[in-house]
Design a protein around this motif. Structure first.
Motif, short mmCIF file in Angstrom:
data_model
loop_
_atom_site.label_atom_id
_atom_site.label_comp_id
_atom_site.label_asym_id
_atom_site.label_seq_id
_atom_site.Cartn_x
_atom_site.Cartn_y
_atom_site.Cartn_z
N ASN A 7 1.10 -1.24 0.09
CA ASN A 7 -0.16 0.00 -0.16
C ASN A 7 0.45 1.19 0.22
O ASN A 7 0.67 2.34 0.31
CB ASN A 7 -1.02 -0.02 0.94
CG ASN A 7 -1.92 -1.25 1.41
OD1 ASN A 7 -2.43 -1.70 0.11
ND2 ASN A 7 -2.36 -1.62 2.50
N GLY A 8 2.07 1.39 -0.76
CA GLY A 8 2.86 2.44 -0.67
C GLY A 8 3.48 2.71 0.67
O GLY A 8 4.17 3.82 0.92
N PHE A 9 3.72 1.99 1.57
CA PHE A 9 4.08 1.67 3.01
C PHE A 9 6.01 0.83 2.97
O PHE A 9 5.14 -0.05 2.64
CB PHE A 9 3.25 1.38 4.27
CG PHE A 9 2.07 2.53 3.77
CD1 PHE A 9 2.11 4.47 4.44
CD2 PHE A 9 0.88 2.20 3.80
CE1 PHE A 9 0.67 4.86 4.96
CE2 PHE A 9 -0.42 3.19 3.95
CZ PHE A 9 0.04 4.85 4.25
N TRP A 10 6.47 1.58 4.03
CA TRP A 10 7.46 0.58 4.37
C TRP A 10 7.29 0.51 5.92
O TRP A 10 7.01 0.61 6.21
CB TRP A 10 8.51 1.61 4.17
CG TRP A 10 8.72 1.10 2.40
CD1 TRP A 10 8.29 2.22 1.48
CD2 TRP A 10 9.50 0.69 1.50
NE1 TRP A 10 7.76 2.29 0.33
CE2 TRP A 10 8.98 0.77 -0.11
CE3 TRP A 10 10.11 -0.48 2.18
CZ2 TRP A 10 9.45 0.38 -1.41
CZ3 TRP A 10 10.58 -1.31 0.46
CH2 TRP A 10 10.69 -1.05 -0.92
N GLY A 11 8.55 -1.21 5.74
CA GLY A 11 8.49 -1.13 7.54
C GLY A 11 9.94 -2.31 7.95
O GLY A 11 10.18 -2.21 6.28
N THR A 12 9.77 -2.44 8.70
CA THR A 12 11.18 -3.33 8.79
C THR A 12 10.73 -4.73 9.47
O THR A 12 9.53 -5.12 10.47
CB THR A 12 11.88 -3.10 10.02
OG1 THR A 12 11.90 -1.42 9.56
CG2 THR A 12 13.11 -3.75 10.16
N PHE A 13 11.33 -5.69 9.44
CA PHE A 13 10.67 -7.45 9.21
C PHE A 13 11.46 -7.34 10.47
O PHE A 13 12.40 -7.51 10.91
CB PHE A 13 10.80 -8.13 8.27
CG PHE A 13 10.22 -9.59 8.70
CD1 PHE A 13 8.86 -10.05 9.01
CD2 PHE A 13 10.83 -10.74 8.83
CE1 PHE A 13 8.75 -10.97 9.19
CE2 PHE A 13 10.63 -11.81 9.32
CZ PHE A 13 9.27 -12.28 9.74
N LEU A 14 10.17 -8.26 11.46
CA LEU A 14 11.11 -8.52 13.09
C LEU A 14 10.85 -10.29 12.50
O LEU A 14 9.57 -10.82 12.86
CB LEU A 14 9.95 -8.18 14.08
CG LEU A 14 10.24 -6.44 14.57
CD1 LEU A 14 9.52 -6.32 15.44
CD2 LEU A 14 11.72 -5.79 14.22
N GLU A 15 11.93 -10.99 12.72
CA GLU A 15 12.28 -12.30 11.92
C GLU A 15 11.24 -12.92 13.81
O GLU A 15 10.78 -13.92 14.01
CB GLU A 15 13.16 -13.14 11.54
CG GLU A 15 12.99 -14.49 11.24
CD GLU A 15 14.21 -15.10 10.89
OE1 GLU A 15 14.37 -16.49 10.49
OE2 GLU A 15 15.43 -14.47 10.46
N SER A 16 12.18 -12.33 14.70
CA SER A 16 11.51 -13.14 15.70
C SER A 16 10.41 -13.32 16.32
O SER A 16 9.44 -14.09 16.97
CB SER A 16 12.29 -12.71 16.87
OG SER A 16 11.84 -11.57 17.46
N GLN A 17 9.73 -12.61 15.92
CA GLN A 17 7.89 -11.96 16.16
C GLN A 17 6.97 -12.34 14.62
O GLN A 17 6.22 -12.21 15.26
CB GLN A 17 8.07 -10.87 16.36
CG GLN A 17 8.48 -10.89 17.84
CD GLN A 17 8.11 -8.99 18.21
OE1 GLN A 17 7.47 -8.32 18.23
NE2 GLN A 17 8.59 -8.71 19.39
#
Length: 337
Positions: free
Chosen positions: A14-24
């Motif tokens: 949706n045009g948004f960015w984020g950071t992936f948390l593998e532990s969660q």
């Protein structure tokens, strides 16, 4: 680099960015919203709910491990018919009142909530004046009828009738310790009055503790400890209070108190110890024989349901294990399995 790739694959929507948390296994969106997260692939493995990913959509499960069912691409614990648990313990009773109704009955000290208990104390007699300064701690022990092995007892309230001389120089402080299924104090717990929303003593005609449905729990023994807090000047506290009670002395009369009655409020649940022991042994037998059938058996699911419903009625304490040890008399290896 792996984290950057995962963030690009799963946290770019949706045009948004984020950071992936593998532990969660989730995304932390930079905008504070959750609109950046895409479907994350399912997790497979022998110890997880999902046994195989869907061929049509890798972010969903295609089949589930034993003890789980597939629902909208997710594996959820298989539902247990709670009515079957009633054959082991009668969780639903006629005295399982709604909150407001139970509070009203406790305030009225309704006789339907009276539980027969035995008063035991080596230091205090009911209906007798005593000097609470004799000891720093006094034990008033209420025991339920432990010979009735086909019942478990639930406490929803406690009341004590205390008589103090007018302008008493002693401020009694009572502490309550509960042993759910007998055993030592290490398998019991102390009621945290006034903490985390826990009720306090209500002092009117009686000292009353209203637990209600929220704080009710199993009990077999209730220990009431009295630690008196003297309100007299320090120079007068050297008198230990040893010796006979002298009510004729006006100076000493204001020290004495009398406990005339202690009543536990609650109800009893029917409990089939033999049937529950047989179920536990059947599960243990499947385990010791090396078969994996126990993980999907209806008996195992029933035991998990019973454990959850029992431990829900407690502070941070594994009541289910205490019950297995003291009511079913299982050894440690059987309890661990």
């Amino acid at each position: 680099w792996l984290n950057r790739v995962q963030s690009f694959l799963y946290c770019n929507e949706n045009g948004f960015w984020g950071t992936f948390l593998e532990s969660q296994r989730t995304c932390v969106c930079h905008t504070g919203a959750t609109l950046c997260q895409r479907p994350i692939p399912c997790v497979i493995g022998g110890n997880n709910s999902c046994a195989m990913c869907s061929l049509a959509n890798i972010s969903q499960c295609g089949s589930c491990n034993k003890g789980y069912k597939l629902y909208r691409g997710r594996c959820e614990p298989q539902n247990v018919d709670s009515e079957r648990s009633e054959q082991f313990i009668s969780f639903e009773t006629d005295l399982d009142f709604q909150d407001l109704e139970l509070k009203y009955l406790l305030q009225k000290m309704d006789s339907r909530l009276h539980i027969h208990t035995t008063f035991i104390s080596n230091e205090v007699r009911l209906e007798t004046f005593f000097d609470p300064r004799w000891r720093k701690r006094m034990s008033l022990t209420l025991k339920s009828n432990k010979n009735r092995m086909d019942y478990l007892h639930m406490i929803v309230g406690l009341s004590m009738k205390i008589c103090q001389m007018r302008n008493s120089s002693v401020d009694p402080m009572f502490f309550v310790y509960v042993n759910p299924f007998s055993g030592s104090h290490s398998e019991g717990w102390s009621m945290p009055f006034g903490e985390h929303g826990y009720p306090r003593w209500e002092k009117c005609f009686n000292w009353t503790l209203l637990l209600g449905n929220r704080w009710k729990t199993f009990f077999e023994t209730v220990h009431i400890y009295l630690r008196s807090r003297a309100k007299v000047p320090t120079v007068l506290r050297n008198d230990t209070g040893q010796g006979p009670v002298d009510l004729s002395d006006p100076n000493k009369r204001q020290i004495y108190i009398k406990i005339s009655d202690i009543q536990v409020f609650g109800y009893s649940l029917r409990f089939n110890a033999d049937l529950l022991r047989s179920a536990v042994q059947q599960v243990n037998q499947s385990y010791t024989q090396g078969t994996q059938f126990y993980s999907s058996s209806s008996i195992m699911l029933l035991l998990l349901d019973i454990r959850e419903r029992i431990n829900r009625l407690a502070p941070p304490l594994d009541l289910f294990s205490c019950m297995l040890k003291h009511r079913l008399k299982l050894n440690n290896s059987e309890m661990i399995r």
